[in-house]
Write a protein that holds these residues in place. Structure first.
Motif, PDB file in Angstrom:
ATOM      1  N   GLN A   1       4.463  10.052  -6.649  1.00 27.20           N
ATOM      2  CA  GLN A   1       5.193  10.417  -7.752  1.00 27.20           C
ATOM      3  C   GLN A   1       4.796  10.678  -9.292  1.00 27.20           C
ATOM      4  O   GLN A   1       4.987  11.678  -9.898  1.00 27.20           O
ATOM      5  CB  GLN A   1       6.473   9.342  -7.864  1.00 27.20           C
ATOM      6  N   ARG A   2       3.893  10.043  -9.381  1.00 30.52           N
ATOM      7  CA  ARG A   2       3.142  10.098 -10.770  1.00 30.52           C
ATOM      8  C   ARG A   2       2.168  11.246 -10.898  1.00 30.52           C
ATOM      9  O   ARG A   2       2.471  12.131 -11.925  1.00 30.52           O
ATOM     10  CB  ARG A   2       2.245   8.823 -10.943  1.00 30.52           C
ATOM     11  N   ALA A   3       1.844  11.834  -9.724  1.00 28.66           N
ATOM     12  CA  ALA A   3       0.914  12.819  -9.454  1.00 28.66           C
ATOM     13  C   ALA A   3       1.668  14.117  -9.635  1.00 28.66           C
ATOM     14  O   ALA A   3       1.561  15.287 -10.405  1.00 28.66           O
ATOM     15  CB  ALA A   3       0.084  12.986  -8.202  1.00 28.66           C
ATOM     16  N   ILE A   4       2.673  13.938  -8.806  1.00 24.72           N
ATOM     17  CA  ILE A   4       3.825  15.022  -8.719  1.00 24.72           C
ATOM     18  C   ILE A   4       4.439  15.307 -10.492  1.00 24.72           C
ATOM     19  O   ILE A   4       4.600  16.625 -10.793  1.00 24.72           O
ATOM     20  CB  ILE A   4       5.190  14.793  -7.904  1.00 24.72           C
TER      21      ILE A   4
ATOM     22  N   LYS B   1       0.835  -1.271  -0.279  1.00 23.70           N
ATOM     23  CA  LYS B   1      -0.145   0.060  -0.077  1.00 23.70           C
ATOM     24  C   LYS B   1       0.849   1.289  -0.054  1.00 23.70           C
ATOM     25  O   LYS B   1       0.655   2.204  -0.717  1.00 23.70           O
ATOM     26  CB  LYS B   1      -0.977  -0.200   1.247  1.00 23.70           C
ATOM     27  N   ASN B   2       1.749   1.226   0.956  1.00 30.67           N
ATOM     28  CA  ASN B   2       2.812   2.448   1.044  1.00 30.67           C
ATOM     29  C   ASN B   2       3.566   2.463  -0.384  1.00 30.67           C
ATOM     30  O   ASN B   2       3.694   3.637  -0.829  1.00 30.67           O
ATOM     31  CB  ASN B   2       3.832   2.437   2.071  1.00 30.67           C
ATOM     32  N   ALA B   3       3.973   1.660  -1.126  1.00 32.92           N
ATOM     33  CA  ALA B   3       4.769   1.667  -2.269  1.00 32.92           C
ATOM     34  C   ALA B   3       3.641   1.948  -3.530  1.00 32.92           C
ATOM     35  O   ALA B   3       4.239   3.179  -4.007  1.00 32.92           O
ATOM     36  CB  ALA B   3       5.211   0.197  -2.759  1.00 32.92           C
ATOM     37  N   THR B   4       2.350   1.749  -3.311  1.00 34.53           N
ATOM     38  CA  THR B   4       1.652   2.217  -4.294  1.00 34.53           C
ATOM     39  C   THR B   4       1.054   3.668  -4.030  1.00 34.53           C
ATOM     40  O   THR B   4       1.211   4.552  -4.964  1.00 34.53           O
ATOM     41  CB  THR B   4       0.198   1.329  -4.116  1.00 34.53           C
ATOM     42  N   ILE B   5       1.225   4.022  -2.834  1.00 35.52           N
ATOM     43  CA  ILE B   5       0.953   5.358  -2.431  1.00 35.52           C
ATOM     44  C   ILE B   5       2.156   6.369  -3.071  1.00 35.52           C
ATOM     45  O   ILE B   5       1.917   7.366  -3.618  1.00 35.52           O
ATOM     46  CB  ILE B   5       0.610   5.647  -0.801  1.00 35.52           C
ATOM     47  N   ARG B   6       3.216   6.109  -2.455  1.00 38.72           N
ATOM     48  CA  ARG B   6       4.504   6.629  -3.236  1.00 38.72           C
ATOM     49  C   ARG B   6       4.562   6.544  -4.767  1.00 38.72           C
ATOM     50  O   ARG B   6       4.768   7.724  -5.229  1.00 38.72           O
ATOM     51  CB  ARG B   6       5.776   5.919  -2.652  1.00 38.72           C
TER      52      ARG B   6
END
Length: 184
Positions: free
Chosen positions: A134-137, A125-130
């Motif tokens: 990153q993708r959003a950034i 979950k944390n990896a997906t959130i990161r």
């Protein structure tokens, strides 16, 4: 034999002068007859009666011995059954204790596996959130860059005249040439 007859039939009944006559007294006659019959039975039937009594005694003794043997066998079987029952109870307790310990072990294993799965899911979950951050950034950067370029292009188009524009192009071409010659 003569003494026996005198014993069974008293002497005063044998008076010599009177002879032989019928006794009409029923009470005396029955007693005499019974006495004679019993005397004869005892004298002649003693052996047969002893044999019958001995056989009966042996039968009773053998029956008692058989009953005692069966009692001993039943007692032995009861003791063996009680021993087997105790062994079965011990085995059942052992199985129950082993089952409980196995159940506790399985429970602990399941808890450990669930904890590991939970940690893996949390990490995923944390990896997906990161990754999504990153993708959003990156998307925001691209939009900001595009908007900045559009804005800069708009400002340049409004502020630059053709002479300033050609000087800027020449300057950047010169920079590119110097960069190209230093890298070679």
């Amino acid at each position: 034999m003569r003494n026996l007859i005198f014993f069974v039939i008293p002497f005063h009944f044998w008076l010599p002068a009177e002879g032989f006559k019928l006794n009409t007294n029923l009470l005396e006659t029955n007693l005499i007859n019974l006495g004679v019959v019993l005397g004869l039975l005892v004298y002649f039937g003693k052996g047969v009666l002893n044999n019958l009594l001995d056989k009966r005694k042996q039968t009773i003794l053998s029956t008692i011995r058989d009953a005692e043997e069966r009692y001993k066998e039943a007692t032995d079987k009861l003791k063996q059954a009680q021993i087997r029952l105790q062994q079965a109870e011990l085995k059942a307790n052992e199985i129950r204790v082993n089952g409980l310990s196995e159940m506790e072990k399985e429970k602990q294993d399941l808890i450990n596996i669930a904890d590991e799965d939970s940690k893996r899911l949390e990490d995923s979950k944390n990896a997906t959130i990161r990754f999504e951050e990153q993708r959003a950034i990156e998307q925001v950067r691209q939009q900001v860059s595009r908007l900045a370029l559009e804005r800069a292009s708009e400002v340049l188009n409004n502020c630059l005249n053709s002479e300033l524009h050609s000087r800027m192009i020449d300057y950047h071409i010169g920079l590119l040439k110097t960069m190209g010659s230093t890298t070679e």
